[in-house]
Design an enzyme around this catalytic site. Structure first.
Site, PDB file in Angstrom:
ATOM      1  N   PRO A  92       0.823  -1.217   0.000  1.00 23.73           N
ATOM      2  CA  PRO A  92       0.000   0.000   0.000  1.00 23.73           C
ATOM      3  C   PRO A  92       0.857   1.267   0.000  1.00 23.73           C
ATOM      4  O   PRO A  92       0.371   2.350  -0.320  1.00 23.73           O
ATOM      5  CB  PRO A  92      -0.822  -0.091   1.287  1.00 23.73           C
ATOM      6  CG  PRO A  92      -0.578  -1.439   1.855  1.00 23.73           C
ATOM      7  CD  PRO A  92       0.605  -2.049   1.194  1.00 23.73           C
ATOM      8  N   GLU A 119       2.957  -7.953   8.139  1.00 26.91           N
ATOM      9  CA  GLU A 119       3.186  -6.503   8.062  1.00 26.91           C
ATOM     10  C   GLU A 119       4.161  -6.141   6.946  1.00 26.91           C
ATOM     11  O   GLU A 119       4.561  -4.983   6.822  1.00 26.91           O
ATOM     12  CB  GLU A 119       3.691  -5.965   9.406  1.00 26.91           C
ATOM     13  CG  GLU A 119       2.742  -6.208  10.582  1.00 26.91           C
ATOM     14  CD  GLU A 119       1.352  -5.624  10.351  1.00 26.91           C
ATOM     15  OE1 GLU A 119       1.257  -4.457   9.930  1.00 26.91           O
ATOM     16  OE2 GLU A 119       0.355  -6.356  10.575  1.00 26.91           O
ATOM     17  N   ARG A 161      -2.402  -8.783 -21.096  1.00 29.22           N
ATOM     18  CA  ARG A 161      -3.354  -8.483 -22.170  1.00 29.22           C
ATOM     19  C   ARG A 161      -2.791  -7.484 -23.176  1.00 29.22           C
ATOM     20  O   ARG A 161      -3.358  -7.306 -24.253  1.00 29.22           O
ATOM     21  CB  ARG A 161      -4.707  -8.025 -21.602  1.00 29.22           C
ATOM     22  CG  ARG A 161      -4.690  -6.684 -20.940  1.00 29.22           C
ATOM     23  CD  ARG A 161      -6.017  -6.359 -20.290  1.00 29.22           C
ATOM     24  NE  ARG A 161      -7.052  -5.935 -21.233  1.00 29.22           N
ATOM     25  CZ  ARG A 161      -7.119  -4.738 -21.813  1.00 29.22           C
ATOM     26  NH1 ARG A 161      -6.183  -3.827 -21.578  1.00 29.22           N
ATOM     27  NH2 ARG A 161      -8.088  -4.427 -22.640  1.00 29.22           N
ATOM     28  N   ASP A 176      -8.606   1.423 -25.092  1.00 26.75           N
ATOM     29  CA  ASP A 176      -8.851   1.362 -23.648  1.00 26.75           C
ATOM     30  C   ASP A 176      -8.948   2.783 -23.076  1.00 26.75           C
ATOM     31  O   ASP A 176      -8.276   3.688 -23.554  1.00 26.75           O
ATOM     32  CB  ASP A 176      -7.686   0.664 -22.923  1.00 26.75           C
ATOM     33  CG  ASP A 176      -7.664  -0.851 -23.177  1.00 26.75           C
ATOM     34  OD1 ASP A 176      -8.647  -1.374 -23.707  1.00 26.75           O
ATOM     35  OD2 ASP A 176      -6.653  -1.470 -22.820  1.00 26.75           O
TER      36      ASP A 176
HETATM   37  C1  6SD Z   1       1.662  -7.561   3.513  1.00 29.76           C
HETATM   38  C2  6SD Z   1       0.768  -6.728   1.483  1.00 29.76           C
HETATM   39  C3  6SD Z   1       1.044  -6.464   0.154  1.00 29.76           C
HETATM   40  C4  6SD Z   1      -0.313  -6.123   2.101  1.00 29.76           C
HETATM   41  C5  6SD Z   1      -1.634  -4.003  -0.665  1.00 29.76           C
HETATM   42  C6  6SD Z   1      -1.358  -3.364  -1.840  1.00 29.76           C
HETATM   43  C7  6SD Z   1      -2.392  -2.470  -2.044  1.00 29.76           C
HETATM   44  N1  6SD Z   1      -2.601  -1.577  -3.045  1.00 29.76           N
HETATM   45  N2  6SD Z   1      -3.218  -2.581  -1.032  1.00 29.76           N
HETATM   46  N3  6SD Z   1      -2.764  -3.512  -0.205  1.00 29.76           N
HETATM   47  C8  6SD Z   1      -0.827  -4.975   0.062  1.00 29.76           C
HETATM   48  C9  6SD Z   1       0.250  -5.596  -0.555  1.00 29.76           C
HETATM   49  C10 6SD Z   1      -1.109  -5.239   1.403  1.00 29.76           C
HETATM   50  O1  6SD Z   1       1.615  -7.587   2.120  1.00 29.76           O
END
Ligand code: 6SD
Length: 264
Positions: A92, A119, A161, A176
């Site tokens: 994230p 985490e 794709r 697209d």
């Molecule tokens: C702990 C993860 C890996 C946890 C993720 C990626 C996005 N855009 N939202 N959440 C995410 C990726 C959450 O490993």
């Protein structure tokens, strides 16, 4: 040319959808080669431990660096003398994944993905990997998943794709929404198929008129209205590409048009 994709995860079965439908066919045709790896292959203890408590305290667990280091070594070594892959790590806190990035990745011969859980992965792993390959932490959007696996499904589908031969001519990605010069950054408007009346609802007459010029204009109007309503941020960058009719449609939809270029 084949795009090779290596995915390291503690849940290889989570990636099974990559063998289905469009991407399954792409693999059968040799356009895509997905290789799944269980991170626990590279653990060193009887419990096949991949996590430990975070330094500095706090909730949850962090993925240990040693299994990740060995896994990435093995993936790179399996390529022999080939240049190392680009490594993508969903998180994230990554850079937003976009259509532009998908196009860039579709031009690569080899991509590797590291799926975090808990985490996340000890930060030294990506720092170390960065000494021998390009590493990008990518985010799908501002919401939190339980791990990187679903994000990998999304990225691999968006990239695959775009590979030559994966889509037929009829389903081309040229227009697209987010393709450069395609929908020009507008959202697609509504679409219809037979029957002409369903549940008392009619398909708009213009679409049945055979007047291709009127149909194109009607579709652009719908795309403009929908974009103004749902993604006004996309219109802000489009000011220079709006004609007088576009502006009229947007004003009528109650949207305050961004000013165009001033004539010199
Ligand atoms: C702990 C993860 C890996 C946890 C993720 C990626 C996005 N855009 N939202 N959440 C995410 C990726 C959450 O490993």
């Amino acid at each position: 040319m084949t795009l090779q994709v290596d995915v390291v995860t503690i849940f290889p079965e989570y990636l099974a959808p990559l063998g289905v439908s469009l991407l399954g066919k792409a693999q059968e045709r040799g356009l895509l080669d997905v290789r799944l790896h269980d991170l626990r292959t590279w653990t060193g203890d009887i419990h096949r431990t991949v996590d430990d408590s975070p330094y500095g305290g706090g909730p949850g667990m962090v993925m240990k660096p040693e299994p990740w280091g060995r896994a990435l070594d093995a993936v790179v070594a399996a390529g022999g003398p080939a240049p190392a892959p680009r490594l993508l790590v969903p998180t994230p806190s990554g850079r937003p994944f976009t259509q532009e990035m998908a196009l860039e990745l579709a031009a690569e011969p080899w991509l590797a993905f590291a799926c975090g859980r808990y985490e996340g992965i000890d930060s030294r792993v990506l720092e170390h990997a960065g000494d021998r390959m390009r590493v990008d932490e990518v985010s799908l959007g501002d919401y939190v998943l339980a791990g990187g696996e679903v994000a990998v499904l999304v990225v691999v589908e968006a990239v695959a794709r775009l590979l030559p031969g994966v889509l037929g001519n009829a389903e081309s990605h040229r227009d697209d929404s987010f393709a450069p010069g395609g929908m020009e950054g507008l959202l697609e408007g509504p679409v219809y198929t037979r029957p002409p009346v369903w549940e008392g609802r009619e398909v708009p007459a213009v679409l049945q008129s055979g007047d291709h010029k009127r149909i194109a204009r009607w579709r652009r109007d719908g795309a403009l209205r929908r974009t103004a309503q749902r993604r006004p941020d996309l219109l802000a960058g489009l000011a220079e590409r709006l004609d007088d009719r576009d502006r009229a449609v947007l004003e009528q939809a109650g949207f305050d048009c961004p000013p165009g270029a001033v004539a010199t």
